[in-house]
Design a protein around this motif. Structure first.
Motif, PDB file in Angstrom:
ATOM      1  N   UNK A  65     -11.602  -8.365  13.572  1.00  0.00           N
ATOM      2  CA  UNK A  65     -12.458  -8.829  12.474  1.00  0.00           C
ATOM      3  C   UNK A  65     -13.888  -8.861  12.968  1.00  0.00           C
TER       4      UNK A  65
ATOM      5  N   UNK B 133      -3.842   4.036  -0.972  1.00  0.00           N
ATOM      6  CA  UNK B 133      -4.314   3.441  -2.203  1.00  0.00           C
ATOM      7  C   UNK B 133      -4.970   2.089  -1.935  1.00  0.00           C
TER       8      UNK B 133
ATOM      9  N   UNK C 244       0.830  -1.197   0.000  1.00  0.00           N
ATOM     10  CA  UNK C 244       0.000   0.000   0.000  1.00  0.00           C
ATOM     11  C   UNK C 244       0.864   1.246   0.000  1.00  0.00           C
TER      12      UNK C 244
ATOM     13  N   UNK D  77      -8.858   2.726  11.227  1.00  0.00           N
ATOM     14  CA  UNK D  77      -9.121   2.442   9.826  1.00  0.00           C
ATOM     15  C   UNK D  77     -10.054   1.248   9.736  1.00  0.00           C
TER      16      UNK D  77
ATOM     17  N   UNK E 122       0.709  -0.407  13.412  1.00  0.00           N
ATOM     18  CA  UNK E 122      -0.640  -0.956  13.403  1.00  0.00           C
ATOM     19  C   UNK E 122      -0.809  -2.068  14.426  1.00  0.00           C
ATOM     20  N   UNK E 123      -2.025  -2.145  14.974  1.00  0.00           N
ATOM     21  CA  UNK E 123      -2.397  -3.301  15.769  1.00  0.00           C
ATOM     22  C   UNK E 123      -2.759  -4.463  14.855  1.00  0.00           C
ATOM     23  N   UNK E 124      -3.064  -5.612  15.459  1.00  0.00           N
ATOM     24  CA  UNK E 124      -3.334  -6.824  14.687  1.00  0.00           C
ATOM     25  C   UNK E 124      -4.726  -6.859  14.069  1.00  0.00           C
TER      26      UNK E 124
ATOM     27  N   UNK F 276     -10.103  -5.408  -1.205  1.00  0.00           N
ATOM     28  CA  UNK F 276      -9.796  -4.672  -2.435  1.00  0.00           C
ATOM     29  C   UNK F 276      -9.942  -3.169  -2.357  1.00  0.00           C
ATOM     30  N   UNK F 277     -10.204  -2.637  -1.160  1.00  0.00           N
ATOM     31  CA  UNK F 277     -10.480  -1.193  -1.060  1.00  0.00           C
ATOM     32  C   UNK F 277      -9.404  -0.426  -0.316  1.00  0.00           C
ATOM     33  N   UNK F 278      -8.411  -1.088   0.185  1.00  0.00           N
ATOM     34  CA  UNK F 278      -7.381  -0.380   0.932  1.00  0.00           C
ATOM     35  C   UNK F 278      -7.840  -0.030   2.334  1.00  0.00           C
ATOM     36  N   UNK F 279      -7.172   0.928   2.939  1.00  0.00           N
ATOM     37  CA  UNK F 279      -7.465   1.364   4.302  1.00  0.00           C
ATOM     38  C   UNK F 279      -8.206   2.690   4.257  1.00  0.00           C
ATOM     39  N   UNK F 280      -9.351   2.731   4.887  1.00  0.00           N
ATOM     40  CA  UNK F 280     -10.139   3.962   4.933  1.00  0.00           C
ATOM     41  C   UNK F 280     -10.111   4.510   6.365  1.00  0.00           C
ATOM     42  N   UNK F 281      -9.769   5.789   6.493  1.00  0.00           N
ATOM     43  CA  UNK F 281      -9.658   6.407   7.801  1.00  0.00           C
ATOM     44  C   UNK F 281     -11.034   6.742   8.359  1.00  0.00           C
TER      45      UNK F 281
ATOM     46  N   UNK G 239     -10.851  -1.803   6.781  1.00  0.00           N
ATOM     47  CA  UNK G 239     -10.307  -2.384   5.555  1.00  0.00           C
ATOM     48  C   UNK G 239     -11.306  -3.372   4.986  1.00  0.00           C
TER      49      UNK G 239
ATOM     50  N   UNK H 170      -8.537  -1.661  11.921  1.00  0.00           N
ATOM     51  CA  UNK H 170      -7.174  -1.515  12.400  1.00  0.00           C
ATOM     52  C   UNK H 170      -7.029  -0.206  13.146  1.00  0.00           C
TER      53      UNK H 170
END
Lengths: 110, 114
Positions: free
Chosen positions: B110, A101, A87, B35, B105-107, B40-45, B37, B90
């Motif tokens: 889910x 991304x 990323x 975040x 990052x933490x683990x 397929x979309x990446x990390x969103x804040x 996740x 995350x």
């Protein structure tokens, strides 16, 4: 504002090289690169700041082209351990959070 | 050296239930982030904090709330859980001095909402 990464996925044999690109439609102040293995947390690789400096981390290096508003991650002589999703996170200033991304999935096979 | 610790690791919720995702760091970092996740979309804040008592919205804050009463802890609250909130969450932290510091990052947690 989400940076665009290319390619979306790539398969390599051990020892081959790869380049992952990260492009932004806005002027960049910084670019971060992270690697995430399946089922794990992202792990920091490197940061590049405005100035075009190239950085290296063993056989993984990166460049930052301000004029093109993009960064490239170079993986040399790939190893099985390089497999994962890469990323980029881009910062448009020092005062705003990163935008990540969608990632590039890299698979290295024997 | 624990770093960033998230609890729980897994959780299944029913629609309409509420829960709090816990995040704690022991590195004395001022900056903390949440975040989500999706595949397929990446990390969103979702939300971030630059210090105790200071929080701000990220890209996708709707349906979530945060608080930051101490430097160490940054819990994320889900009210009235919806299926769209099924994701991997995350928490991350970084040194002060702007956003151009490595994030740890933490683990992850889910979360499934059924």
């Amino acid at each position: 504002q989400q940076p665009v990464q290319s390619p979306q996925a790539v398969i390599l044999r051990e020892g081959e090289d790869a380049v992952i690109n990260c492009s932004s439609s806005k002027a960049l102040y910084s670019v971060h690169w992270y690697r995430q293995k399946h089922g794990e947390a992202p792990v920091f690789l490197m940061i590049l700041l405005k100035g075009g400096e190239q950085k290296g981390h063993e056989k993984i290096s990166a460049s930052f082209n301000e004029k093109k508003q993009q960064s490239s991650l170079y993986l040399t002589a790939s190893q099985l351990s390089y497999s994962g999703t890469y990323f980029c996170g881009t910062g448009n200033s020092g005062n705003t959070p990163l935008v990540f991304g969608k990632g590039t999935r890299l698979s290295v096979i024997a | 050296n624990a770093g960033v610790t998230q609890t729980p690791k897994f959780r299944i919720l029913k629609i309409g239930q509420s829960m709090t995702l816990q995040c704690a760091q022991d590195m004395n970092h001022n900056y903390m982030y949440w975040y989500r996740q999706d595949p397929g979309m990446g990390l969103k804040l979702i939300y971030y904090s630059v210090g105790a008592g200071i929080t701000d919205k990220g890209e996708v804050p709707n349906g979530y709330n945060v608080s930051r009463s101490t430097t160490e802890d940054f819990p994320l609250r889900l009210e009235l859980a919806a299926p769209s909130q099924t994701s991997v969450y995350f928490c991350a932290s970084s040194y002060s001095g702007g956003f151009n510091q490595p994030q740890h990052f933490g683990d992850g947690t889910r979360l499934s909402i059924l």
